[in-house]
Design a protein around this motif. Structure first.
Motif, PDB file in Angstrom:
ATOM      1  N   ALA A  14       0.825  -1.208   0.000  1.00  0.00           N
ATOM      2  CA  ALA A  14       0.000   0.000   0.000  1.00  0.00           C
ATOM      3  C   ALA A  14       0.862   1.261   0.000  1.00  0.00           C
ATOM      4  O   ALA A  14       0.562   2.236  -0.709  1.00  0.00           O
ATOM      5  N   LEU A  15       1.937   1.255   0.797  1.00  0.00           N
ATOM      6  CA  LEU A  15       2.805   2.433   0.855  1.00  0.00           C
ATOM      7  C   LEU A  15       3.501   2.654  -0.487  1.00  0.00           C
ATOM      8  O   LEU A  15       3.616   3.791  -0.962  1.00  0.00           O
ATOM      9  N   ILE A  16       3.969   1.580  -1.112  1.00  0.00           N
ATOM     10  CA  ILE A  16       4.637   1.713  -2.407  1.00  0.00           C
ATOM     11  C   ILE A  16       3.666   2.249  -3.460  1.00  0.00           C
ATOM     12  O   ILE A  16       4.017   3.128  -4.268  1.00  0.00           O
ATOM     13  N   LYS A  17       2.447   1.745  -3.468  1.00  0.00           N
ATOM     14  CA  LYS A  17       1.448   2.244  -4.408  1.00  0.00           C
ATOM     15  C   LYS A  17       1.183   3.725  -4.186  1.00  0.00           C
ATOM     16  O   LYS A  17       1.029   4.497  -5.147  1.00  0.00           O
ATOM     17  N   LYS A  18       1.119   4.135  -2.927  1.00  0.00           N
ATOM     18  CA  LYS A  18       0.893   5.543  -2.609  1.00  0.00           C
ATOM     19  C   LYS A  18       2.047   6.395  -3.113  1.00  0.00           C
ATOM     20  O   LYS A  18       1.836   7.455  -3.723  1.00  0.00           O
ATOM     21  N   MET A  19       3.268   5.958  -2.860  1.00  0.00           N
ATOM     22  CA  MET A  19       4.432   6.698  -3.334  1.00  0.00           C
ATOM     23  C   MET A  19       4.420   6.829  -4.856  1.00  0.00           C
ATOM     24  O   MET A  19       4.641   7.916  -5.407  1.00  0.00           O
ATOM     25  N   ALA A  20       4.174   5.728  -5.529  1.00  0.00           N
ATOM     26  CA  ALA A  20       4.166   5.750  -6.993  1.00  0.00           C
ATOM     27  C   ALA A  20       3.076   6.667  -7.522  1.00  0.00           C
ATOM     28  O   ALA A  20       3.281   7.401  -8.501  1.00  0.00           O
TER      29      ALA A  20
END
Length: 384
Positions: free
Chosen positions: A326-332
């Motif tokens: 979820a955090l990686i998706k948010k960053m991207a």
């Protein structure tokens, strides 16, 4: 780099003052070559048959350019085939495997895909040697009396073979290298490679759908002396009446290619040739070094591939402290919304992290400009 106003984010993280001029960091299709413009592509072959005189000339010219830029010896043939790198590699597997035992190496998702093909589709019961994401198996333990399947550069894990030294000159089996994110970025010892496959969409920044199949003399010998037990679809057939169909390696493709895609590949190859010998490799090296500096300066970033000797210089996979999917998706998503970086989330089957393409078509200045934006995206995503 392009300027953008410095403004504090509502959550306290400050947006950087500059953005990458070309924020294209996807690991495929990858950034187009610098200066690319659709209007600059040659068009005389468009709307013509690929079997016309000009169609054959342009396909042969594309093959000749690949040979020159790769410094591929005359002993090896080059064919343009359907289905991108996947089609090219499966063509090799379906037409040549089964003559002797097979060892399949897997340390990322595409290597696992070749294992699946060998086990479930061809049913040849290979010896499977695996390593976790970020690791490489013991290459010294490979049984080279068998045919060996491996990826030169693991696009989804950021792990590569250090060189071709692990392949013996007196091997009995054939070496099958899925080299799609490796060719043009590494100096490959072609004497050690019997079969190599790639697509133009990686280091060259070309378009997808077309694959390239490289065959050494031992692979040709296998094709002409061995008939697999399973049926072959038309697009996989490389032999006629017991002899290699040489036309495939002179621009006479098995099925209809897109001449627009071919002209796009020619543009990229001419650009790469213009950089001089080793120019594409030097650009990839500089980009990977710039990203290394970004990682070294941040305690929350790390490399999935810990050993620098086996760390990819093209598809660089990064770990992010405390990150989940979820955090990686948010960053991207944050980076994409700002036009600062596109397509930097890690591969779906890989551990949660970032993946930054550092191939030759990326400008080093854009890698440098990316660093502060990663800081901003990380801080902003964590506070969301």
């Amino acid at each position: 780099m392009t300027d953008t106003a410095t403004a504090p984010d509502v959550r306290g993280a400050t947006k950087p003052a500059t953005k990458p001029a070309r924020p294209f960091f996807s690991s495929g299709p990858c950034a187009k070559p610098p200066g690319w413009d659709a209007a600059a592509l040659a068009t005389a072959s468009l709307g013509r048959s690929h079997r016309s005189k000009i169609g054959k000339q342009r396909l042969q010219y594309c093959i000749d350019l690949m040979r020159e830029v790769l410094r591929l010896p005359d002993t090896h043939r080059i064919g343009i085939v359907p289905g991108s790198d996947t089609g090219a590699y499966e063509m090799a597997m379906w037409t040549m495997l089964g003559a002797r035992g097979v060892t399949a190496l897997a340390w990322e998702s595409f290597g696992e895909g070749w294992v699946t093909d060998a086990v479930k589709q061809l049913k040849i019961d290979p010896v499977v040697v695996r390593a976790d994401y970020g690791q490489l198996p013991d290459l010294a333990a490979i049984d080279w009396s068998t045919d060996v399947l491996f990826t030169w550069n693991g696009t989804t894990s950021g792990v590569r073979v250090p060189n071709a030294d692990f392949i013996p000159a007196d091997r009995e089996g054939l070496s099958f290298a899925d080299a799609t994110s490796g060719v043009f970025a590494y100096d490959i010892d072609w004497a050690k490679i019997d079969v190599a496959t790639f697509s133009w969409q990686k280091v060259l920044g070309g378009e997808g759908a077309h694959g390239v199949l490289i065959l050494g003399p031992r692979a040709v010998e296998r094709l002409e002396s061995y008939t697999p037990a399973w049926p072959l679809p038309k697009v996989f057939r490389l032999v006629s009446k017991g002899k290699l169909t040489e036309g495939v390696f002179k621009g006479e493709t098995i099925n209809t290619p897109s001449m627009l895609v071919v002209e796009d590949a020619i543009f990229a190859l001419e650009w790469g040739k213009g950089l001089g010998e080793g120019g594409l490799i030097a650009r990839s090296d500089a980009n990977a070094a710039a990203l290394d500096r970004i990682v070294d300066e941040r305690d929350w970033l790390g490399h999935l591939a810990v050993d620098p000797a086996t760390r990819s210089k093209t598809s660089v996979c990064l770990t992010v402290e405390g990150a989940d999917e979820a955090l990686i998706k948010k960053m991207a998503s944050l980076l994409e919304a700002e036009g600062a970086a596109y397509d930097v989330a890690g591969y779906r089957d890989a551990p949660a992290g970032l993946r930054i393409w550092c191939g030759a078509t990326v400008d080093t200045a854009d890698i440098v400009a990316l660093g502060p934006w990663l800081d901003w995206a990380y801080a902003t995503a964590r506070s969301a």
